[in-house]
Design a protein around this motif. Structure first.
Motif, PDB file in Angstrom:
ATOM      1  N   THR A 217      -4.048  12.403   7.036  1.00  0.00           N
ATOM      2  CA  THR A 217      -3.773  11.354   6.053  1.00  0.00           C
ATOM      3  C   THR A 217      -4.832  11.380   4.957  1.00  0.00           C
TER       4      THR A 217
ATOM      5  N   THR B 235       1.147   5.549   7.928  1.00  0.00           N
ATOM      6  CA  THR B 235       1.562   4.228   7.465  1.00  0.00           C
ATOM      7  C   THR B 235       0.420   3.234   7.612  1.00  0.00           C
TER       8      THR B 235
ATOM      9  N   ASP C 201       1.777  10.612  -0.749  1.00  0.00           N
ATOM     10  CA  ASP C 201       0.474  11.271  -0.720  1.00  0.00           C
ATOM     11  C   ASP C 201       0.557  12.785  -0.960  1.00  0.00           C
TER      12      ASP C 201
ATOM     13  N   GLY D  33       0.815  -1.225   0.000  1.00  0.00           N
ATOM     14  CA  GLY D  33       0.000   0.000   0.000  1.00  0.00           C
ATOM     15  C   GLY D  33       0.840   1.263   0.000  1.00  0.00           C
ATOM     16  N   LEU D  34       2.166   1.116   0.117  1.00  0.00           N
ATOM     17  CA  LEU D  34       3.038   2.301   0.182  1.00  0.00           C
ATOM     18  C   LEU D  34       2.894   3.156  -1.080  1.00  0.00           C
TER      19      LEU D  34
ATOM     20  N   LYS E 263      -8.694  10.608  -0.877  1.00  0.00           N
ATOM     21  CA  LYS E 263      -7.519  10.769  -1.737  1.00  0.00           C
ATOM     22  C   LYS E 263      -7.995  10.777  -3.185  1.00  0.00           C
TER      23      LYS E 263
ATOM     24  N   SER F 179      -6.981   8.781   2.312  1.00  0.00           N
ATOM     25  CA  SER F 179      -7.313   7.409   1.911  1.00  0.00           C
ATOM     26  C   SER F 179      -8.787   7.311   1.560  1.00  0.00           C
TER      27      SER F 179
ATOM     28  N   TYR G 121      -9.381   3.306   3.881  1.00  0.00           N
ATOM     29  CA  TYR G 121      -9.112   3.016   5.300  1.00  0.00           C
ATOM     30  C   TYR G 121     -10.397   2.880   6.112  1.00  0.00           C
TER      31      TYR G 121
ATOM     32  N   GLU H  97      -4.830  -3.041   2.859  1.00  0.00           N
ATOM     33  CA  GLU H  97      -4.143  -4.143   2.171  1.00  0.00           C
ATOM     34  C   GLU H  97      -4.178  -5.398   3.035  1.00  0.00           C
TER      35      GLU H  97
ATOM     36  N   GLN I  21      -2.389   3.477   5.111  1.00  0.00           N
ATOM     37  CA  GLN I  21      -2.127   2.853   3.806  1.00  0.00           C
ATOM     38  C   GLN I  21      -2.116   1.332   3.892  1.00  0.00           C
TER      39      GLN I  21
ATOM     40  N   ASP J 178      -7.130  10.206  -6.257  1.00  0.00           N
ATOM     41  CA  ASP J 178      -6.024   9.588  -6.995  1.00  0.00           C
ATOM     42  C   ASP J 178      -6.559   8.979  -8.284  1.00  0.00           C
TER      43      ASP J 178
END
Ligand code: NAP
Length: 495
Positions: free
Chosen positions: A292, A179, A54, A50-51, A207, A294, A297, A186, A182, A209
């Motif tokens: 963060t 961390t 961001d 998941g790294l 996010k 996501s 999450y 996963e 992310q 993305d």
């Protein structure tokens, strides 16, 4: 006589930026010492599932070395690793790097006017010492009682084995920082049972993305100005978030509140159970602690096999985790997403002794954490500390690195122009800078907001928010090329 022009400690993006600048300044006889087995710093070390970055990749890269081929708006960790390799090859840095070389300490030799750097394999000397040891580079494992007696596997997120397969296992994750945000989705995909141990909830915003289409990548490659425009637009948004939402909190509360409301709406639309929603809601202002990003999450907590545990951890037992209320969670694998030791083990990351043997870490702890323009320190001649108090400027680390490269250029250029051997920032300039940043922090969320329950690493052990530079990045870049040259004293002639 010093063996090298400079010793750079750390082969991440900070150290590589400093090295590129040394070459530009004609100080090409340098060595880069790196503790790890390869270059890339944080992007070499972190390999957990998941790294990804961001901060949008058009901005999270050197402005002078754009990569038109990022696959997504926010590139995965592997692409950042490849980008670091590319930069090292392109600028001839790899041949200057010595891997597996941990620096133990560095001391200024006033008679010889050089730095003596001690590694496991001996001593090296150089005119200039540049530490680029990162902020998030000393992994932290809390001293949970019983942790050594756990019979399952313990994995810290910074030491993720490439072949780790958690399929069908009972997995526990301690920590809910960037961390974990992310990693947890996963792990939820493969674990039979997943327990997330949360001490402090984190603000999470969606996010936005998306893959970058091949046609856009080709456009960026053919017409670099288009990628520069995208970078400028993204940087402007980041700047607005940082300056208006965080640094000018008391004057623009509405923006900060807006970000909090967005995160709360995201939580409300993502998590069905009201109890879990309540537990996931932070009790401190947005921005006190690094927020963060996501889309996944929050949603994992709707799954029957994923549980949020907010009870405090009493100890690690042979078979899992015992909570303060006497209950126990049985685990096969315990994942420590417990982050980094920023202040104790990292400021500085190595022992550095300046003039008269003064110890940098001891001085910071006994007085206040401080560094002129976030890069130089009185009584430490010819020393550039890239990961200093008040150095981190803006949201993308590259804005910090490039401002520091500019500061290096102006300072070392002036040194050469004067034919001098040493520079040292004056006590007066350092004190004025510290006063200025302290005053500016008064309007920030750190001092004007409610950060009491955040447990944020933005605060140093004295309780001061000494990590981030409380100015715009424009100001940081302007001052890097305009700071008064007599803020430094210049001495001697080069040997
Ligand atoms: P972190 O933000 O420091 O989070 C550590 C977590 O471990 C926190 O939730 C903390 O809880 C918990 N913890 C620590 N000690 C504990 C204890 N004794 N008992 C229970 N919980 C404990 O570390 P991180 O998540 O590794 O992230 C660090 C930074 O790395 C981020 O802030 C970010 O700057 C960077 N990062 C960036 C990205 C990206 O750009 N994509 C991704 C990951 C990380 P408390 O909050 O209660 O202390």
């Amino acid at each position: 006589m010093a063996r090298y022009d400079a010793i750079v400690v750390g082969a991440g993006f900070g150290g590589m930026g400093a090295a590129i600048q040394l070459d530009r300044l004609g100080l090409s006889d340098y060595v880069i010492l790196e503790r790890e087995a390869d270059l890339g710093g944080t992007w070499h070390v972190n390999r957990y599932p998941g790294l990804a970055v961001d901060i949008a990749s058009v901005t999270y890269s050197y402005s002078f070395e754009p990569n038109p081929y990022w696959s997504r708006l926010f590139a995965p960790g592997e692409e950042l690793r490849r980008y670091a390799q590319h930069v090292a090859e392109r600028y001839g840095l790899r041949r200057r790097m010595r891997f597996g070389t941990a620096v133990e300490q560095a001391r200024w030799d006033a008679d010889r006017r050089h730095w003596v750097v001690t590694t496991g394999s001996g001593e090296l000397t150089a005119r200039f010492l540049i530490t680029a040891t990162g902020f998030l580079s000393q992994p932290y494992t809390p001293p949970f009682p019983g942790i050594d007696g756990f019979t399952g596997r313990i994995v810290h997120t910074t030491a993720w084995p490439d072949d780790l397969d958690l399929t069908g296992q009972r997995v526990g994750v301690i920590g809910t920082g960037a961390t974990a945000v992310q990693l947890v989705p996963e792990l939820a995909d493969v674990a039979a049972e997943l327990t997330v141990f949360q001490r402090t909830p984190i603000w999470v915003v969606p996010k936005v993305d998306t893959p970058i289409p091949a046609a856009v990548q080709r456009l960026f490659a053919a017409l670099p100005v288009t990628q520069r425009a995208a970078r400028l637009a993204n940087t402007a948004v980041l700047e607005a978030i940082m300056v208006a939402g965080v640094l000018e909190f008391t004057r623009a509360k509405v923006l900060n509140r807006g970000a909090g409301l967005l995160a709360k709406a995201h939580l409300r639309t993502s998590v069905r159970d009201p109890e879990t929603r309540r537990a996931l809601t932070p009790g401190y202002d947005f921005g006190c602690k690094r927020p963060t990003f996501s889309n996944r999450y929050f949603r994992v907590f709707n799954s029957a096999h994923v549980r949020l545990e907010t009870g405090s951890i009493a100890e690690v037992t042979a078979g899992g985790i015992a909570l303060a209320d006497g209950s126990e969670v049985a685990l096969d694998t315990l994942v420590l997403a417990t982050g980094f030791d920023l202040w104790q083990a990292n400021f500085p990351a190595i022992t550095v002794r300046g003039r008269d043997g003064v110890d940098l870490g001891a001085w910071w702890r006994a007085s206040r954490f401080q560094a002129y323009e976030g890069i130089t320190v009185p009584r430490f001649p010819n020393f550039l500390s890239l990961n200093s108090p008040y150095s981190y400027s803006g949201l993308s680390y590259f804005t910090t690195v490039e401002a520091q490269m500019k500061h290096m250029g102006r300072l070392l250029g002036e040194l050469a122009r004067r034919g001098a051997a040493t520079f040292e920032v004056t006590e007066r300039a350092n004190a004025e800078f510290l006063d200025r940043v302290t005053e500016r922090l008064g309007t920030s969320v750190f001092y004007g907001g409610d950060c009491g329950s955040a447990r944020s690493y933005y605060f140093d052990p004295h309780g001061e928010a000494a990590l981030l530079r409380p100015t715009s990045t424009l100001n940081a870049h302007r001052e890097a090329v305009r700071f008064p040259l007599d803020d430094y004293v210049y001495g001697g002639v080069p040997a």
